[in-house]
Scaffold this motif. Sequence first.
Motif, PDB file in Angstrom:
ATOM      1  N   VAL A  84      -6.533  29.656 -57.589  1.00 46.91           N
ATOM      2  CA  VAL A  84      -7.229  30.856 -58.058  1.00 46.91           C
ATOM      3  C   VAL A  84      -7.477  31.839 -56.911  1.00 46.91           C
ATOM      4  O   VAL A  84      -7.283  33.042 -57.038  1.00 46.91           O
ATOM      5  CB  VAL A  84      -8.579  30.475 -58.719  1.00 46.91           C
ATOM      6  CG1 VAL A  84      -9.231  31.692 -59.343  1.00 46.91           C
ATOM      7  CG2 VAL A  84      -8.367  29.397 -59.782  1.00 46.91           C
ATOM      8  N   ASN A 135      -5.403  19.930 -57.846  1.00 47.00           N
ATOM      9  CA  ASN A 135      -6.854  20.075 -58.006  1.00 47.00           C
ATOM     10  C   ASN A 135      -7.273  21.543 -57.924  1.00 47.00           C
ATOM     11  O   ASN A 135      -8.062  22.018 -58.745  1.00 47.00           O
ATOM     12  CB  ASN A 135      -7.563  19.254 -56.919  1.00 47.00           C
ATOM     13  CG  ASN A 135      -9.067  19.237 -57.080  1.00 47.00           C
ATOM     14  OD1 ASN A 135      -9.573  18.873 -58.131  1.00 47.00           O
ATOM     15  ND2 ASN A 135      -9.785  19.653 -56.043  1.00 47.00           N
ATOM     16  N   ALA A 136      -6.706  22.259 -56.964  1.00 48.32           N
ATOM     17  CA  ALA A 136      -7.112  23.656 -56.744  1.00 48.32           C
ATOM     18  C   ALA A 136      -6.566  24.598 -57.817  1.00 48.32           C
ATOM     19  O   ALA A 136      -7.028  25.723 -57.949  1.00 48.32           O
ATOM     20  CB  ALA A 136      -6.656  24.122 -55.361  1.00 48.32           C
ATOM     21  N   THR A 137      -5.582  24.139 -58.600  1.00 51.32           N
ATOM     22  CA  THR A 137      -5.055  24.991 -59.663  1.00 51.32           C
ATOM     23  C   THR A 137      -5.564  24.533 -61.031  1.00 51.32           C
ATOM     24  O   THR A 137      -4.933  24.752 -62.047  1.00 51.32           O
ATOM     25  CB  THR A 137      -3.510  24.984 -59.669  1.00 51.32           C
ATOM     26  OG1 THR A 137      -3.052  23.629 -59.652  1.00 51.32           O
ATOM     27  CG2 THR A 137      -2.950  25.685 -58.452  1.00 51.32           C
ATOM     28  N   MET A 138      -6.704  23.878 -61.027  1.00 54.05           N
ATOM     29  CA  MET A 138      -7.332  23.375 -62.246  1.00 54.05           C
ATOM     30  C   MET A 138      -6.427  22.409 -63.011  1.00 54.05           C
ATOM     31  O   MET A 138      -6.339  22.447 -64.231  1.00 54.05           O
ATOM     32  CB  MET A 138      -7.797  24.517 -63.156  1.00 54.05           C
ATOM     33  CG  MET A 138      -8.982  25.292 -62.599  1.00 54.05           C
ATOM     34  SD  MET A 138      -9.786  26.335 -63.841  1.00 54.05           S
ATOM     35  CE  MET A 138     -10.862  25.160 -64.663  1.00 54.05           C
ATOM     36  N   GLY A 139      -5.762  21.539 -62.264  1.00 51.93           N
ATOM     37  CA  GLY A 139      -5.008  20.464 -62.891  1.00 51.93           C
ATOM     38  C   GLY A 139      -5.848  19.200 -62.906  1.00 51.93           C
ATOM     39  O   GLY A 139      -6.970  19.182 -62.383  1.00 51.93           O
ATOM     40  N   ALA A 193     -13.390  14.823 -55.769  1.00 49.45           N
ATOM     41  CA  ALA A 193     -12.265  15.721 -56.038  1.00 49.45           C
ATOM     42  C   ALA A 193     -11.703  16.253 -54.715  1.00 49.45           C
ATOM     43  O   ALA A 193     -10.493  16.382 -54.541  1.00 49.45           O
ATOM     44  CB  ALA A 193     -12.707  16.855 -56.947  1.00 49.45           C
ATOM     45  N   ALA A 241     -15.098  29.926 -47.940  1.00 51.61           N
ATOM     46  CA  ALA A 241     -15.617  30.514 -49.178  1.00 51.61           C
ATOM     47  C   ALA A 241     -16.176  29.452 -50.121  1.00 51.61           C
ATOM     48  O   ALA A 241     -16.367  29.705 -51.304  1.00 51.61           O
ATOM     49  CB  ALA A 241     -14.538  31.346 -49.882  1.00 51.61           C
ATOM     50  N   GLY A 242     -16.423  28.255 -49.597  1.00 42.87           N
ATOM     51  CA  GLY A 242     -16.998  27.197 -50.421  1.00 42.87           C
ATOM     52  C   GLY A 242     -16.015  26.555 -51.378  1.00 42.87           C
ATOM     53  O   GLY A 242     -16.396  25.735 -52.207  1.00 42.87           O
ATOM     54  N   LEU A 243     -14.736  26.903 -51.249  1.00 44.15           N
ATOM     55  CA  LEU A 243     -13.743  26.381 -52.181  1.00 44.15           C
ATOM     56  C   LEU A 243     -13.110  25.092 -51.680  1.00 44.15           C
ATOM     57  O   LEU A 243     -12.933  24.913 -50.472  1.00 44.15           O
ATOM     58  CB  LEU A 243     -12.644  27.422 -52.414  1.00 44.15           C
ATOM     59  CG  LEU A 243     -13.116  28.761 -52.949  1.00 44.15           C
ATOM     60  CD1 LEU A 243     -11.956  29.734 -53.048  1.00 44.15           C
ATOM     61  CD2 LEU A 243     -13.780  28.584 -54.310  1.00 44.15           C
ATOM     62  N   VAL A 244     -12.738  24.208 -52.590  1.00 38.91           N
ATOM     63  CA  VAL A 244     -12.125  22.933 -52.218  1.00 38.91           C
ATOM     64  C   VAL A 244     -10.647  23.174 -51.901  1.00 38.91           C
ATOM     65  O   VAL A 244      -9.761  22.752 -52.618  1.00 38.91           O
ATOM     66  CB  VAL A 244     -12.266  21.918 -53.377  1.00 38.91           C
ATOM     67  CG1 VAL A 244     -11.870  20.524 -52.898  1.00 38.91           C
ATOM     68  CG2 VAL A 244     -13.678  21.889 -53.895  1.00 38.91           C
ATOM     69  N   GLU A 245     -10.385  23.934 -50.839  1.00 37.43           N
ATOM     70  CA  GLU A 245      -9.000  24.303 -50.523  1.00 37.43           C
ATOM     71  C   GLU A 245      -8.702  24.185 -49.025  1.00 37.43           C
ATOM     72  O   GLU A 245      -7.927  23.345 -48.596  1.00 37.43           O
ATOM     73  CB  GLU A 245      -8.736  25.735 -51.024  1.00 37.43           C
ATOM     74  CG  GLU A 245      -8.923  25.839 -52.546  1.00 37.43           C
ATOM     75  CD  GLU A 245      -8.429  27.130 -53.140  1.00 37.43           C
ATOM     76  OE1 GLU A 245      -7.710  27.893 -52.457  1.00 37.43           O
ATOM     77  OE2 GLU A 245      -8.761  27.395 -54.305  1.00 37.43           O
ATOM     78  N   ILE A 254     -10.548  17.634 -64.398  1.00 39.32           N
ATOM     79  CA  ILE A 254      -9.841  18.850 -64.038  1.00 39.32           C
ATOM     80  C   ILE A 254     -10.519  19.419 -62.801  1.00 39.32           C
ATOM     81  O   ILE A 254     -11.744  19.518 -62.757  1.00 39.32           O
ATOM     82  CB  ILE A 254      -9.913  19.872 -65.200  1.00 39.32           C
ATOM     83  CG1 ILE A 254      -9.317  19.281 -66.490  1.00 39.32           C
ATOM     84  CG2 ILE A 254      -9.228  21.185 -64.827  1.00 39.32           C
ATOM     85  CD1 ILE A 254      -7.879  18.826 -66.367  1.00 39.32           C
ATOM     86  N   GLY A 255      -9.730  19.745 -61.777  1.00 38.53           N
ATOM     87  CA  GLY A 255     -10.278  20.245 -60.513  1.00 38.53           C
ATOM     88  C   GLY A 255     -10.786  21.659 -60.652  1.00 38.53           C
ATOM     89  O   GLY A 255     -10.663  22.239 -61.724  1.00 38.53           O
ATOM     90  N   PRO A 256     -11.300  22.216 -59.567  1.00 36.64           N
ATOM     91  CA  PRO A 256     -11.286  21.645 -58.224  1.00 36.64           C
ATOM     92  C   PRO A 256     -12.561  20.929 -57.781  1.00 36.64           C
ATOM     93  O   PRO A 256     -12.519  20.260 -56.765  1.00 36.64           O
ATOM     94  CB  PRO A 256     -11.083  22.886 -57.350  1.00 36.64           C
ATOM     95  CG  PRO A 256     -11.742  23.990 -58.110  1.00 36.64           C
ATOM     96  CD  PRO A 256     -11.566  23.650 -59.568  1.00 36.64           C
ATOM     97  N   HIS A 297     -13.990  28.356 -58.322  1.00 38.23           N
ATOM     98  CA  HIS A 297     -14.094  26.964 -58.757  1.00 38.23           C
ATOM     99  C   HIS A 297     -13.772  26.804 -60.238  1.00 38.23           C
ATOM    100  O   HIS A 297     -13.865  25.699 -60.771  1.00 38.23           O
ATOM    101  CB  HIS A 297     -15.519  26.451 -58.529  1.00 38.23           C
ATOM    102  CG  HIS A 297     -15.789  26.068 -57.101  1.00 38.23           C
ATOM    103  ND1 HIS A 297     -16.787  26.631 -56.364  1.00 38.23           N
ATOM    104  CD2 HIS A 297     -15.185  25.158 -56.300  1.00 38.23           C
ATOM    105  CE1 HIS A 297     -16.782  26.084 -55.153  1.00 38.23           C
ATOM    106  NE2 HIS A 297     -15.822  25.204 -55.094  1.00 38.23           N
ATOM    107  N   ARG A 303      -8.421  25.116 -68.378  1.00 40.40           N
ATOM    108  CA  ARG A 303      -8.022  26.328 -67.651  1.00 40.40           C
ATOM    109  C   ARG A 303      -7.627  27.453 -68.603  1.00 40.40           C
ATOM    110  O   ARG A 303      -7.532  28.602 -68.199  1.00 40.40           O
ATOM    111  CB  ARG A 303      -6.930  26.007 -66.626  1.00 40.40           C
ATOM    112  CG  ARG A 303      -5.539  25.846 -67.154  1.00 40.40           C
ATOM    113  CD  ARG A 303      -4.590  25.581 -66.011  1.00 40.40           C
ATOM    114  NE  ARG A 303      -4.558  24.157 -65.716  1.00 40.40           N
ATOM    115  CZ  ARG A 303      -3.593  23.344 -66.169  1.00 40.40           C
ATOM    116  NH1 ARG A 303      -2.604  23.804 -66.870  1.00 40.40           N
ATOM    117  NH2 ARG A 303      -3.624  22.062 -65.897  1.00 40.40           N
TER     118      ARG A 303
END
Lengths: 289, 223
Positions: A65, A105-109, A117, A214-218, B15-17, B58, B79
């Motif tokens: 995202v 994970n980062a693409t909402m899979g 996570a 940015a607080g993102l899991v990336e 579902i992530g993240p 997120h 999503r």
Amino acid sequence: MNFTKGEELLALCQVHKRGIHAVMLRREMELTELSEMSLSAKLRVSLDVMQRAVERGLTQDKKSVSGLLGGDAKKVSEHAEKTKAVCGSLMSKAVSRSMAVLEVNATMGKVVAAPTAGSSGIVPGVLLTLAEEFMLDDDALLKGLMTAGAIGLIITRNATVAGAEGGCQAETGSAAAMAAAAVVELMGGTPAMALHAAAICLQNVLGLVCDPIAGLVEVPCQHRNALGAANALVSAEMALAGVTSVVPFDEVVEAMYRVGRALPCELRETALGGLAGTPTGQRIKGELA
Amino acid sequence: MKEYSLFDIVGPNMIGPSSSHTAGACRLGYVAHKLARGKIQEVAFSLHGSFAATYRGHGTDKALLGGVLGLLPDDESLRDAFRLAEERGVKHSFVLTDLGAEQHPNTVRITVTKGDQQRMTMLGSSIGGGNIRITEIDGFNLVFTGEYPTLIIPHIDKPGVVGQVTSILGQRAVNIAFMRVYREHKGKNACMIIETDGAIRDAVLQEIRGIQNVTNATLVSIN
């Protein structure tokens, strides 16, 4: 049958002359009142999610995202196919697969949080690669997940696996310890060796901070998953050769917890310090807001 | 202390993240879905703290909305929650807000408007690892986590009401794990929160709703 410490787990393994995975299975059967067959079926679903995440992450070209992640797992995997991998085929595969799961994970899979996570790439990356290289079947992998679960359970009970509480050492460090112990058992090592591998893993990353941009899991989570996979394999290799951890596993877990609590809050998933606090980290944060 | 299962450690499948910003958010939305009971026309989310700061990256917005539409944290349709909402004609809005320093950083107020124009509002927080805590329903302060099948029973604070509810559960072999009773004023509005070990059939709910001075009964069960 229950255990909260590594020492208790080892004693149970010795009394029953069984591996960590078998003790964990017995504990789970008693806790949930489910049969071995239904527990295996349930764990097989998790294994399936792991397999699909790895597959998807290695083939998809999707950006996250935020746009920070996407395509890097594939890059590593394709590079290793074209040229001789610097760190060898097995290590390179484990690294790219761990990265793949983080991209999914980062693409909402869909992923399996193992234990979280943010550290979800390490256990599948390492175990699925091991299975492929040594031709282990799914039943062996289920045993590996049980062993990994036992180590994660002890860390959760006595310390933490949350980055917000203990930093990245608690997340990717724990995942690596879980994977390392599983590798040792799957390769024929003893329960004691498995705990040494887990202890070595955690020692290697003591103090590792949680500083996601940015607080993102990336970023840097994906790279730290790659490192976690390597850490698990390196530690397992040492333990299988008979190298021991001077400080026992339970004490390392306690030390990890203490170190985590001593970290300033800027370095525990608040996206204020570390890489998140750099000019680049702050700029990206501003652009995403 | 809670006994962790293997699937708490190697799991959940999600579902992530983020377990707190995605899985937990979805569970909060799902509780609102259960509490609303019926066709939802519109839903408004007021995001507080870290939810407000990082919700887009997120997928917190998709997770919350997906939950309200009845999706669970491991549903790959999460999503596509915006498209799903459009298909079902569910209007939605996200507002950034400050609910006060005493609130958990990952807190949301969800206001659902149903087809019959009735409103339901709840306040809840995602407290880590996908776990949640509901702290208010329709202005009533209470606490539950959704970890167990939970009965929410608004009633009038009169003698015997609690006893009648628990004896129905006993007769139907439902074991009560935890139970709390809240009230605003003596003899006025009150609410029972009953967390149980096993599943609860619809017939049991109907029976409880039939008790005098019980205003309503809703089962929130996340699985």
